[in-house]
Each structure stands twice: as structure tokens, then as C-alpha cells.
Write a protein that holds these residues in place. Sequence first.
Motif, PDB file in Angstrom:
ATOM      1  N   HIS A  29     -11.844   9.517  -8.596  1.00 37.83           N
ATOM      2  CA  HIS A  29     -10.723   8.685  -8.142  1.00 37.83           C
ATOM      3  C   HIS A  29     -11.051   8.073  -6.781  1.00 37.83           C
ATOM      4  O   HIS A  29     -11.610   8.725  -5.904  1.00 37.83           O
TER       5      HIS A  29
ATOM      6  N   LEU B 126       1.038   4.089  -2.878  1.00 41.68           N
ATOM      7  CA  LEU B 126       0.736   5.483  -2.572  1.00 41.68           C
ATOM      8  C   LEU B 126       1.828   6.406  -3.113  1.00 41.68           C
ATOM      9  O   LEU B 126       1.541   7.459  -3.689  1.00 41.68           O
TER      10      LEU B 126
ATOM     11  N   GLN C  14       0.828  -1.211   0.000  1.00 43.54           N
ATOM     12  CA  GLN C  14       0.000   0.000   0.000  1.00 43.54           C
ATOM     13  C   GLN C  14       0.860   1.259   0.000  1.00 43.54           C
ATOM     14  O   GLN C  14       0.570   2.225  -0.722  1.00 43.54           O
TER      15      GLN C  14
ATOM     16  N   ARG D  71      -4.747   8.535   2.288  1.00 42.12           N
ATOM     17  CA  ARG D  71      -5.196   7.136   2.312  1.00 42.12           C
ATOM     18  C   ARG D  71      -5.499   6.710   3.743  1.00 42.12           C
ATOM     19  O   ARG D  71      -4.667   6.845   4.640  1.00 42.12           O
ATOM     20  N   ASP D  72      -6.701   6.186   3.939  1.00 41.06           N
ATOM     21  CA  ASP D  72      -7.151   5.720   5.263  1.00 41.06           C
ATOM     22  C   ASP D  72      -6.609   4.304   5.510  1.00 41.06           C
ATOM     23  O   ASP D  72      -6.897   3.385   4.756  1.00 41.06           O
TER      24      ASP D  72
ATOM     25  N   CYS E 110      -4.367   7.909   8.953  1.00 42.03           N
ATOM     26  CA  CYS E 110      -4.172   8.092   7.514  1.00 42.03           C
ATOM     27  C   CYS E 110      -2.692   8.262   7.184  1.00 42.03           C
ATOM     28  O   CYS E 110      -1.865   8.551   8.048  1.00 42.03           O
TER      29      CYS E 110
ATOM     30  N   ILE F 215      -2.830  13.544  -1.538  1.00 41.29           N
ATOM     31  CA  ILE F 215      -3.549  12.277  -1.564  1.00 41.29           C
ATOM     32  C   ILE F 215      -3.562  11.734  -0.147  1.00 41.29           C
ATOM     33  O   ILE F 215      -2.521  11.656   0.508  1.00 41.29           O
TER      34      ILE F 215
ATOM     35  N   ASP G 147      -9.109   7.263  -4.283  1.00 37.28           N
ATOM     36  CA  ASP G 147      -8.352   7.826  -3.161  1.00 37.28           C
ATOM     37  C   ASP G 147      -8.808   9.253  -2.876  1.00 37.28           C
ATOM     38  O   ASP G 147      -9.153  10.009  -3.793  1.00 37.28           O
TER      39      ASP G 147
ATOM     40  N   SER H 187       3.982   9.817   2.325  1.00 38.38           N
ATOM     41  CA  SER H 187       3.450   8.784   3.234  1.00 38.38           C
ATOM     42  C   SER H 187       3.662   9.161   4.688  1.00 38.38           C
ATOM     43  O   SER H 187       4.201   8.385   5.476  1.00 38.38           O
TER      44      SER H 187
END
Length: 259
Positions: free
Chosen positions: A121, A68, A64, A220-221, A200, A218, A123, A185
Motif C-alpha cells: 500500500h 485519509l 487529502q 500520511r506525510d 504528518c 495510517i 500509505d 487526521s
Amino acid sequence: EFMLRLQDYGFAVAPDNHALRDVLNGALKELERAGTLDALRMKWLRSHRAAAERSALEARVVTQLMDLRLLGAGASVALGWLALRLRRRRAETARERTRRAEAEQALQRAEDRLARAFTQHPDAMLISEYPSGRVLDVNDALCRLAGAEANALIGQPIDALPAFVDPEGLRTLRELMRADGEVRSTPVRLRRADGEVRACLVSSEAFSSDGARAVFSIIRDVTDLLRESDALRTTYDALTESANQQAEVLARTRTALAG
């Protein structure tokens, strides 16, 4: 020659060492008669199954994170490429009046494709003004993650949103962005409009559009992934602490240089 009725057990002894073989067989028979062998076998299988599941979860999180990073880089390149293409189209229509109608139609199609890609999208994505933090646009996934409508988010400073990154996490993101022009990230806690806190990972990059500076993010959960593994949750907390410490060092350095 063994009398076991359970699978996946075996022993090796020296050739012709019948005495040792008989001792081992006798011990296994005794364990089986006492009902201990099944319990030992199940314990062994459970421990190895748990290790395998933990390894699989860790591999999923690594995948993941890699996805990302790749997505953030690809989206930034795509946005830059589309912006350049749109500017060239506008210049061409100004120079060649006879091609105006065709060029405007092509421009509209490109803008529609870009808008659909952003809006649909999966995300969560957000575009904000830099450095004020005023929200310029959000997609549907971001609204679902925040638990708020787009009109409650767009036009508001990130600090004043009804649901968003906690103050300490926001300071960390701003310090890292100020230092490097991007974040990759970075762990943050996001508070939804209903009060629920979600864990997140955020990747952001600054870009310019028509002379104005903005930030494309962006989000991400990973809350559900962390719930499945104590090891992943510990790693996430350690990354959060590391990012906060790095931001504090950057802030002190900036203050010292300014003084």
C-alpha cells in the motif's frame, strides 16, 4: 472606440457622456505612455494568480484529509471482514475434514492477498499492540517514511524506536486513543532515523484479533504541502495545539476520576 492595445480592460459610461469617455481614454493613454499601465496589469494578475494557487492548495489539503478519513474507515472495515472470514474458514475445516485441503488453500490465498495489500500500500501503515505500543508489523511505505528497516521497528515499543513520533505527539495520540478508541487526521511530528522531522497526519483505530487488542494506524506525510503554503502551515500548527490541549484536558479528567 477605445485605443487600448492591452486586453481585458473596459469602462461603462452613461449614454452620450462623451466628456467622461474622453477623460478615461486620456488617462489610459497617459498611463500607457508613462509605462505604468503594464506594471499595474502585471501586479493585478500576480495577486490574482497567487490567490488562485493558494485556493488550489487549500482544496488539495481538504481532499487529502477526506481521502485519509475514508481510507482509514475502509481499511478498518476490510480488516475486520477479513478476520471474520478467516475465523469461519478455520471453524469449517475443523468440522468438515473432507474439505480441509480446499479450505486451507483458500485461507492461504486470502492471507496472501491481505499481506500483499498491506505490504504494497502506498500509505505508511503500522500495527501495534494495545496498550503497550509494541510494534507488530509495518509496511514498506512506513519503512521509507521512517528511514529505517522493518527489523529495526518490529518488536520494539514505539517509545524506543530509532525514529518515530515526538514524545508530546505520542502522549496526545495515546490520550485520544484511550478516550475514543480512535484518532482521526491528528497532526504529529515524525522524526526520521536520519534526524529529519516530517509533518504528518495520523489516523488510528483499535481492533481485536484472536482475543488480542491491537491498533491499526495510517500515517500520511504532508510536509511538502505545508511548505507550499503559509496558510496551510498555520492551520496545521493550530490543529496540533488544539489536539495537545484536548489531550491535556483528557489526562487531567482521567486523573481526577481515578483519585
